[in-house]
Design a protein around this motif. Structure first.
Motif, PDB file in Angstrom:
ATOM      1  N   ASP A 225      52.369  32.979  33.019  1.00 50.62           N
ATOM      2  CA  ASP A 225      52.866  31.357  34.069  1.00 50.62           C
ATOM      3  C   ASP A 225      51.377  32.322  35.572  1.00 50.62           C
ATOM      4  O   ASP A 225      52.547  33.285  35.598  1.00 50.62           O
ATOM      5  CB  ASP A 225      53.992  31.500  34.187  1.00 50.62           C
ATOM      6  N   TYR A 226      50.834  32.053  36.114  1.00 54.02           N
ATOM      7  CA  TYR A 226      50.798  32.173  37.247  1.00 54.02           C
ATOM      8  C   TYR A 226      51.058  31.215  38.156  1.00 54.02           C
ATOM      9  O   TYR A 226      50.951  30.520  38.881  1.00 54.02           O
ATOM     10  CB  TYR A 226      48.900  32.154  36.685  1.00 54.02           C
ATOM     11  N   LEU A 227      51.327  33.158  39.356  1.00 58.68           N
ATOM     12  CA  LEU A 227      51.847  31.894  40.473  1.00 58.68           C
ATOM     13  C   LEU A 227      51.468  32.453  41.728  1.00 58.68           C
ATOM     14  O   LEU A 227      50.567  33.956  42.187  1.00 58.68           O
ATOM     15  CB  LEU A 227      53.337  32.614  40.224  1.00 58.68           C
ATOM     16  N   CYS A 228      51.202  31.625  42.717  1.00 54.71           N
ATOM     17  CA  CYS A 228      50.814  32.329  43.932  1.00 54.71           C
ATOM     18  C   CYS A 228      51.161  33.500  44.539  1.00 54.71           C
ATOM     19  O   CYS A 228      52.887  33.174  44.344  1.00 54.71           O
ATOM     20  CB  CYS A 228      50.400  31.156  44.981  1.00 54.71           C
ATOM     21  N   PRO A 229      51.228  34.042  44.641  1.00 58.31           N
ATOM     22  CA  PRO A 229      52.284  35.596  45.640  1.00 58.31           C
ATOM     23  C   PRO A 229      51.896  35.496  46.754  1.00 58.31           C
ATOM     24  O   PRO A 229      53.561  35.533  47.078  1.00 58.31           O
ATOM     25  CB  PRO A 229      51.597  37.091  45.505  1.00 58.31           C
TER      26      PRO A 229
END
Length: 133
Positions: free
Chosen positions: A73-77
């Protein structure tokens, strides 16, 4: 913009730090009832590997892995939105039931500029019922 039967969509997280482009003919969205998807509320559409173009490198995003650690899962930091992910690998039980591995991306259609997720049917995914190896 159309390319063949597919549309080219720009996508972004809430704050705009994560940007991407995806080429797809979106004819449905998927709603999974597993614990994380239920809480997240994303409306997903799967696309093949080459259909996603990243404007923001994956290294600039937060990676979240859980359970079998096969999903990414790639999330905006900055804003925490999940614009896309790598789906998990099928479990042994799923493989025995004929589920095929998927080598591509799951796009959160809520992050696509100009796409209305309510314009297509919803497919229910029973993630809570998946038996882990």
């Amino acid at each position: 913009m159309k390319t063949g039967g597919e549309m080219l969509y720009d996508g972004r997280c809430h704050c705009g730090r994560v940007r991407f482009r995806v080429e797809a003919e979106i004819d449905h969205v998927r709603v999974c009832d597993c614990s994380i998807c239920h809480m997240r509320g994303a409306l997903i559409f799967r696309v093949p590997e080459g259909a996603l173009e990243l404007m923001t490198p994956l290294e600039d995003m937060v990676l979240y892995e859980w359970g079998s650690r096969t999903a990414k899962d790639y999330l905006c930091p900055t804003c925490g939105i999940l614009p896309f992910r790598r789906p998990s690998a099928p479990t042994r039980v799923e493989l025995e039931q004929g589920v095929q591995p998927f080598d591509g991306w799951a796009i959160n259609t809520r992050c696509l500029v100009g796409f209305d997720p309510s314009s297509v049917p919803v497919r229910q995914i029973r993630g809570r019922l998946i038996q882990r190896d």
